[in-house]
Design an enzyme around this catalytic site. Structure first.
Site, PDB file in Angstrom:
ATOM      1  CG  ASP A   1      17.172  21.200 -21.741  1.00  0.00           C
ATOM      2  OD1 ASP A   1      17.698  22.303 -21.991  1.00  0.00           O
ATOM      3  OD2 ASP A   1      15.944  21.006 -21.786  1.00  0.00           O
TER       4      ASP A   1
ATOM      5  CE1 TYR B   1      15.618  20.338 -17.709  1.00  0.00           C
ATOM      6  CE2 TYR B   1      17.124  18.474 -17.795  1.00  0.00           C
ATOM      7  CZ  TYR B   1      16.073  19.190 -18.328  1.00  0.00           C
ATOM      8  OH  TYR B   1      15.470  18.758 -19.492  1.00  0.00           O
TER       9      TYR B   1
ATOM     10  CG  ASN C   1      14.729  24.924 -23.196  1.00  0.00           C
ATOM     11  OD1 ASN C   1      14.980  23.797 -23.624  1.00  0.00           O
ATOM     12  ND2 ASN C   1      13.804  25.140 -22.266  1.00  0.00           N
TER      13      ASN C   1
ATOM     14  CG  HIS D   1      17.352  21.272 -26.896  1.00  0.00           C
ATOM     15  ND1 HIS D   1      17.561  20.192 -26.055  1.00  0.00           N
ATOM     16  CD2 HIS D   1      16.350  22.002 -26.321  1.00  0.00           C
ATOM     17  CE1 HIS D   1      16.748  20.272 -25.015  1.00  0.00           C
ATOM     18  NE2 HIS D   1      15.987  21.363 -25.155  1.00  0.00           N
TER      19      HIS D   1
ATOM     20  CG  HIS E   1       8.273  21.188 -24.862  1.00  0.00           C
ATOM     21  ND1 HIS E   1       7.966  22.284 -24.089  1.00  0.00           N
ATOM     22  CD2 HIS E   1       9.176  20.467 -24.153  1.00  0.00           C
ATOM     23  CE1 HIS E   1       8.663  22.241 -22.960  1.00  0.00           C
ATOM     24  NE2 HIS E   1       9.399  21.141 -22.973  1.00  0.00           N
TER      25      HIS E   1
ATOM     26  CG  HIS F   1      12.431  21.024 -26.239  1.00  0.00           C
ATOM     27  ND1 HIS F   1      12.952  21.836 -25.255  1.00  0.00           N
ATOM     28  CD2 HIS F   1      11.256  21.601 -26.614  1.00  0.00           C
ATOM     29  CE1 HIS F   1      12.154  22.866 -25.049  1.00  0.00           C
ATOM     30  NE2 HIS F   1      11.108  22.754 -25.856  1.00  0.00           N
ATOM     31  CG  ASP F   2       8.269  17.115 -26.320  1.00  0.00           C
ATOM     32  OD1 ASP F   2       7.883  17.668 -25.265  1.00  0.00           O
ATOM     33  OD2 ASP F   2       7.748  17.331 -27.433  1.00  0.00           O
ATOM     34  CG  HIS F   3      11.669  15.803 -20.567  1.00  0.00           C
ATOM     35  ND1 HIS F   3      11.593  16.365 -19.319  1.00  0.00           N
ATOM     36  CD2 HIS F   3      12.425  16.668 -21.305  1.00  0.00           C
ATOM     37  CE1 HIS F   3      12.262  17.515 -19.303  1.00  0.00           C
ATOM     38  NE2 HIS F   3      12.763  17.713 -20.501  1.00  0.00           N
TER      39      HIS F   3
END
Length: 511
Positions: free
Chosen positions: A218, A221, A259, A378, A387, A413-415
């Site tokens: 990512d 964005y 993603n 990722h 997620h 992926h998870d922030h």
């Protein structure tokens, strides 16, 4: 009282001393120097004296014309009167000059006082800001299941060890090690704390001098880079080149696709209803092929990304980068995965299949004789974030990783920032205390360590999951990694540079 005395002395008149010739001298040096270097005055003392001497001579001449001279006594009285008048005039001049000098000194003192006051205020502000940026940070959180949701816009407490004073960002005394930083989910054009995280990374890198930096995906964005070349280049600069322009971050950046780099986030998720109205500009094309473009590397030589690749960092350290997007079950129905919607999408013919990705990883791991094997992707296998865990990844990857003695797995992926430890024999998660005791006492690691580093910008989603974790924190931040001969250490830092967590681990036993 010292100030009052100084102010009083400033108003004392300059001492007067009669000239030896009988004239009215009043300042040492006499003559034109009587202006005390205040050249802006509109008169000088010498001209005042000449005026009065000329008046006295004229009076004597007039008296001589009228009657044949002035009696000596009356002449002396007249001259004394003239000298007295001249002395009064000079005293008046002295007072004017002294008053002007006093005023100038007062103005000067007031200006100096104001300058000192402003400087003190500036120093206090600078000290406060420095303490907040370098020495600040949130309190450490070792609760395995902390579900408190914290917004990234909140002001956090400022306890914790600064990045510059912690061993996680110190250069090793010898060169027999590999060091690097890990960050992910960052690309927001410098907003949502991306710039702050970049600054903290630079502070760490100043001391650690990392060999490279890993990005867990990512990168851009909301949905990857745009087809329009000018917009693509502008977005690339705003989300990568500019935020990470520090000297200490001018090292190779090895990245994987997330993603959002594939086009996720730029339309509805139901096929047939896909619209681009969620993008900043309606109807613009986006594609992972834009992020994979070799032109980006020509624009910034640090940047490198491919779908699946590996880097032999040293004789002992081998890192494998993989694209997990095609492995995620829920993406199989996403409209942005269609080749006719997003060029190079998940179901495009040029995108590797899940079977190809898994076979490639297993083959390369088996062929590697490195003592330290690290995998970067990722998506997380385990996560308590928004997620959550991806069980399909556990089923597809755990055996491959454990059988091939992989020591560490990094994902985004998870922030947030998370750390999990998996028992190699039972394939179950262990607690913080268990992981710490094992890596402290075992001769070789019996654990596979999984790290989520997806806090490169926007955070604040909390931890709805209940899995056993070694550590987790919902704050913007990054990780530093140091790999030595038989041990490694992973340290977590927040966006202010405060140290959050460090785990020292052993190298897995060779099979």
């Amino acid at each position: 009282m010292a100030h009052a005395n100084r102010f009083t002395r400033m108003h004392e008149p300059v001492n007067e001393a009669p000239d030896s010739s009988g004239g009215g001298g009043f300042i040492s040096g006499g003559g034109a120097q009587g202006v005390m270097n205040h050249n802006n005055l509109s008169f000088d003392v010498e001209n005042v004296g000449n005026h009065h001497e000329t008046s006295a001579a004229a009076a004597a001449a007039a008296a001589a014309d009228s009657g044949g001279g002035i009696p000596p006594q009356r002449e002396r009285v007249a001259m004394q009167a003239l000298h007295t008048e001249f002395a009064h005039q000079r005293a008046s001049t002295d007072f004017i000059i002294q008053k002007k000098a006093t005023k100038d000194r007062c103005i000067l003192l007031v200006g100096v006082g104001i300058g000192i006051f402003v400087s003190l205020i500036a120093l206090l502000i600078a000290a406060f800001v420095y303490e907040g940026v370098v020495g600040g940070g949130p309190k450490n959180n070792n609760n395995n299941n902390n579900n408190k949701k914290t917004s990234s816009s909140q002001q956090f407490s400022t306890s914790g060890t600064s990045v510059n004073s912690h061993v996680g960002c110190h250069l090793e005394p010898t060169n027999s090690h590999v060091s690097f930083l890990v960050v992910g989910d960052s690309g927001r054009m410098g907003t949502h704390n991306q710039t702050e995280v970049a600054n903290a990374m630079a502070m760490c890198a100043d001391n650690l001098r990392p060999n490279f930096i890993v990005h867990t995906g990512d990168i851009f964005y909301p949905a990857g880079l745009r087809d329009d070349v000018n917009k693509r280049n502008s977005d690339f600069a705003a989300s990568f080149t500019v935020p990470y322009n520090h000297d200490s971050l001018q090292v190779p950046w090895w990245c994987v696709l997330g993603n959002h780099d594939y086009g996720d986030g730029c339309g509805d998720s139901v096929k047939g209803e896909f619209k681009l109205d969620k993008c900043p500009e309606r109807g613009e094309g986006r594609s992972p092929l834009n992020t994979l473009s070799k032109d980006l590397r020509r624009r910034d030589k640090r940047f490198f990304v491919e779908r699946n690749y590996d880097v032999r960092v040293s004789a002992d350290v081998h890192i494998f980068f993989m694209d997990t997007n095609p492995l995620i079950d829920e993406y199989k129905l996403e409209a942005w995965g269609e080749a006719d919607v997003v060029r190079g999408g998940l179901r495009s013919s040029e995108t590797p299949t899940p079977r190809f990705i898994l076979n490639k990883l297993q083959s390369e791991l088996q062929q590697s004789n490195a003592r330290w094997k690290i995998v970067v992707a990722h998506h997380p296998m385990y996560s308590n974030g928004k997620h959550g865990e991806f069980k399909e990844l556990q089923q597809l990857l755990l055996d491959i990783l454990i059988d091939n003695n992989v020591a560490m797995w990094f994902n985004g992926h998870d922030h947030d920032l998370q750390h999990f430890a998996i028992d190699r024999s039972t394939k179950t998660l262990v607690t913080h205390d268990d992981a710490t005791n094992r890596d402290r006492t075992d001769t070789s690691s019996t654990l596979l360590h999984s790290f989520t580093s997806g806090a490169g910008s926007k955070t604040g989603r909390g931890f709805p999951g209940k899995l056993k974790s070694v550590y987790q924190m919902d704050l913007p931040g990054f990780m530093s990694v140091k790999v030595r001969d038989d041990t490694a250490s992973v340290s977590l830092f927040d966006y202010m540079g405060a140290h959050l967590h460090t785990h020292d681990l052993k190298r897995p036993a060779e099979s």
